[in-house]
Every structure is written in C-alpha cells, then in structure tokens.
Design an enzyme around this catalytic site. Structure first.
Site, mmCIF file in Angstrom:
data_model
loop_
_atom_site.group_PDB
_atom_site.id
_atom_site.type_symbol
_atom_site.label_atom_id
_atom_site.label_comp_id
_atom_site.label_asym_id
_atom_site.label_seq_id
_atom_site.Cartn_x
_atom_site.Cartn_y
_atom_site.Cartn_z
ATOM 1 C CE LYS A 35 39.903 12.310 -1.392
ATOM 2 N NZ LYS A 35 39.024 12.124 -2.803
ATOM 3 C CG HIS A 161 34.518 12.108 -8.962
ATOM 4 N ND1 HIS A 161 34.909 13.331 -8.438
ATOM 5 C CD2 HIS A 161 35.601 10.926 -9.087
ATOM 6 C CE1 HIS A 161 36.202 13.188 -8.105
ATOM 7 N NE2 HIS A 161 36.581 12.113 -8.320
ATOM 8 N NE ARG A 218 32.867 15.979 -5.576
ATOM 9 C CZ ARG A 218 32.223 15.797 -6.757
ATOM 10 N NH1 ARG A 218 31.036 16.617 -7.049
ATOM 11 N NH2 ARG A 218 32.935 15.302 -7.729
ATOM 12 C CB CYS A 309 66.049 0.184 4.906
ATOM 13 S SG CYS A 309 67.853 -0.223 4.239
HETATM 14 C C1 PLP Z 1 38.756 13.095 -3.592
HETATM 15 C C2 PLP Z 1 37.882 13.525 -4.192
HETATM 16 C C3 PLP Z 1 37.562 15.097 -4.705
HETATM 17 C C4 PLP Z 1 38.822 15.864 -4.754
HETATM 18 O O1 PLP Z 1 39.644 15.640 -5.748
HETATM 19 P P1 PLP Z 1 40.975 16.618 -5.872
HETATM 20 O O2 PLP Z 1 41.390 16.191 -7.253
HETATM 21 O O3 PLP Z 1 41.766 16.120 -4.616
HETATM 22 O O4 PLP Z 1 40.521 17.959 -5.938
HETATM 23 C C5 PLP Z 1 36.264 15.463 -5.156
HETATM 24 N N1 PLP Z 1 35.324 14.472 -5.292
HETATM 25 C C6 PLP Z 1 35.363 13.366 -4.948
HETATM 26 C C7 PLP Z 1 34.008 12.414 -5.078
HETATM 27 C C8 PLP Z 1 36.537 12.793 -4.525
HETATM 28 O O5 PLP Z 1 36.436 11.513 -3.917
#
Ligand code: PLP
Length: 373
Positions: A35, A161, A218, A309
């Site tokens: 992302k 998450h 992830r 700057c």
């Molecule tokens: C960005 C993100 C991740 C990855 O997280 P990192 O700490 O960069 O590995 C995983 N899951 C979700 C939902 C995210 O938004």
C-alpha cells in the site's frame, strides 16, 4: 540532470528482507503489503521484484493501487485491505481483486455485486480490539453464513488486525489473539485461510504460532527493513531498502553572529562553513528536524542548522579551517547507509520510520539498484 534530491531503492535488500520474513513464517504464506506506493518505495517496481522472487499474494488499501498492480502484470492475488465503497465492487470483479468485508453494509453490497456482476473472492475482517474496521465477533457468524450461502462468493480468509503488536509481551495482543481464536474455532471451516499478523507480530509471536495450519500474514514494514521497535530490526537482520540523498547546491562561509534561514533560529557561534542542501520539507524532510537532525557526509555526521525550508536545508560544516572541502553537487545522506538510520531520524522527528518513507515526495526520483554501493 543532476537531481538535487533522490532516493535509492536497494532491491537486493528487499530480496534479503523477503528471505528473512520467509524464514520466520515457515509454512505460513506471505501477503506482501505494498500500500501507499509500497511505503514510498514504488508500487510496481517493488511488486514486480517480489513477484519474480515468488510472492503470490499482495495487499493494498486503495482500489486505484490494486488496479494499477493488475495493469502492471501482477498475476497473484491482490487483496483490498481498505473499506471499499459499494460502487467499487464491480471494478473488483472486473480486475479479480479480493475484497475485505468489514461491515454488515459491505457484506450486503458484496452479496448483491456477486449476483449482479460475477464471482468475488472475499476476506472477512473482525474487530478484536483495533477499534478501526471489522465486524464485531458476535455479529460475524451470521454474516459469514450469509456470505457462504451466496452464489458467486468464495470465502478466502478470516482476519483481524492487532493494535499493540510492536510491544513484545503486551497482554492486550494476547487478548485479541484469544478473541480471534474463539471465532476461528466457531467459523474457521468456512475459510481457506486466516491472517492476523503484521510485521511486528511476525517477530514477536512465538515461532510455534507459525506452524499452525492455513496461516497467512500481512507483512509490509519488515520487507522494507523498518519496524517501530529497532531491536527487532537488528535481531532479525533486516536491511533498509531506502536511502534518501540530497546534493549540496552551494557552500558559503559566514561570519560569527550570522543567523540562517526563516525565523533566525540559529546563529553562527564563530566563522562557519555552511552547506546549502537541495532538499526540504517539499521533498519529505520533516521540518521537525530543524536544529535537531543530522546528515551523513564523507563518513561523518553534520548538524542541520536553522529552519528547514520547502526546497533547502542548511548544514553546519564547522570551522572553515577544518571543514571538509566539499563541492556543489556532492550528495549528503539524510537517512540510510553513510548517514543516520531511518529509525534514528524517525526518533528525532517523533514519528515512525514508515511515515518518513511514505513522506518522500513524488518529485524525488527513485533510483533502483541491485546492491548497496
Ligand atoms: C499496513 C497494514 C499491514 C502491514 O503492516 P506492517 O506493520 O507494515 O507489516 C497489515 N494489515 C493491515 C490491515 C494494514 O493496514
């Protein structure tokens, strides 16, 4: 053209970090999170490098990036982590993009889209404590059942998450994991896989966690060589993929008492050699580094003086008698090999390393290279 500011992207380090991540994951599968333009490293070059190295699953937050990946020839699965708008779901069907169902409304829209436009691959996200997106664990089973019964929907992953994965041993993370496991025991049969861990969790969860069946993770930050906990970077030999450089555009000698830059926040304590460097907050150098950051030059560190700057930053090279004999065009290192680490700079700027890599402006060209010079 001699770019005043540029970043080097070390693809060799990206591959190295990928190997470190894979070693830790054991049999679990990697979803590479690319992302925000691969955290500023360049969406397509990074995704292609990972695909060539065998990565089969990718994730982004914005639909435009998912479509860009498909158009660039990424053939693996592409998961949209963000909350899609209902109107966008048909585009997901057209480009074979996996969607995350994170609300009852989105679940209904997904069912309608699958019936009207064609098959959709779906991940279901539950909120076990992040407090951002996701179904409540109590409402999830009925919605999962509804999705399962809808023709055209393939349930791929159940996910959540973590809010505190960067604090090793944090009891709240344990609580989130337990809530997730409870739900997985209830509804896991409906899914091909599950995924919970981000980069920090990858290295803080016990190795035994990764031997469980049907696991994905992830992972973003670790692939780029940064984590918010610096000890974990060292312990797992992660290497910084990005190096931020800028060139000296002018060198001048100022008499004692001279003030430099906006607001006159720095006064030369004696005769000083000052380098004007061609990068500022417009390139992604945090203004917060004014009078507190340092840059690397010829193997040494020199302080940033005065207010940063938009396009320039001033560096104090010291007493003209002993200052290095630098020329216009010579690069200094804002972060990366030969200068402060991105973690150090993040500390000075009171942020996390990925905010810095994301902040590198689009006007700053990326130079892709295989190895670090
Ligand atoms: C960005 C993100 C991740 C990855 O997280 P990192 O700490 O960069 O590995 C995983 N899951 C979700 C939902 C995210 O938004």
């Amino acid at each position: 053209m001699l770019h005043p500011a540029f970043v080097e992207i070390h693809l060799g380090h990206l591959r190295h970090n990928l190997e470190q991540v894979r070693r830790r994951l054991r049999s679990a599968e990697l979803i590479a999170v690319v992302k925000e333009d691969a955290y500023g490293h360049g969406l397509v070059p990074v995704a292609r490098t990972l695909q060539e190295a065998g990565v089969r699953h990718f994730a982004v937050v914005r639909l435009a990036e998912a479509v860009a990946l498909r158009e660039a020839g990424i053939t693996g699965s592409i998961l949209l982590l963000g909350a899609a708008f209902s109107e966008e779901l048909a585009i997901c069907v057209a480009h074979d993009i996996d969607v995350t169902v994170s609300s009852p409304v989105l679940a209904e829209a997904v069912c309608a889209t699958a019936q009207r436009h064609g098959p959709l691959r779906v991940h279901v996200k539950v909120d076990t404590g992040m407090g951002r997106l996701g179904l409540w664990p109590e409402e999830a089973p009925a919605i999962i059942h509804r999705l399962e019964q809808t023709p055209g929907i393939t349930l791929v992953g159940l996910c959540t998450h973590l809010a505190t994965a960067d604090r090793p041993g944090d009891p709240f993370m344990q609580e989130q994991l337990e809530r997730f496991e409870r739900l997985w025991r209830q509804v896991g049969d409906a899914f091909a896989v599950r995924h919970v861990a981000n980069s920090s969790a990858l290295f803080t969860l016990p190795v035994s966690y990764w031997t469980g069946p049907r696991q994905q993770a992830r992972i973003g930050a670790a692939l780029y060589g940064y984590l918010s906990c610096p000890e974990l970077i060292e312990a797992n030999d992660l290497r910084p993929v990005m190096r931020f450089m800028a060139r000296i555009v002018q060198v001048r000698t100022v008499p004692p008492g001279t003030t430099v830059s906006y607001g006159r926040t720095w006064t030369a304590p004696g005769r000083r050699r000052i380098a004007v460097v061609g990068a500022g907050y417009g390139d992604g150098i945090p203004r917060r580094l004014s009078n507190r950051g340092q840059v690397g030059l010829r193997g040494r560190r020199f302080p940033i003086v005065g207010t940063i700057c938009m396009d320039m930053t001033l560096i104090d090279l010291g007493d003209p008698e002993t200052a290095p004999d630098v020329q216009e065009g010579e690069p200094v290192v804002f972060f990366g090999e030969g200068g402060p680490s991105i973690t150090e700079v993040a500390r000075w700027a009171e942020t996390v390393p990925y905010e810095l890599s994301c902040a590198t402006a689009r006007r700053v060209p990326r130079h892709y290279q295989e190895t670090q010079r």
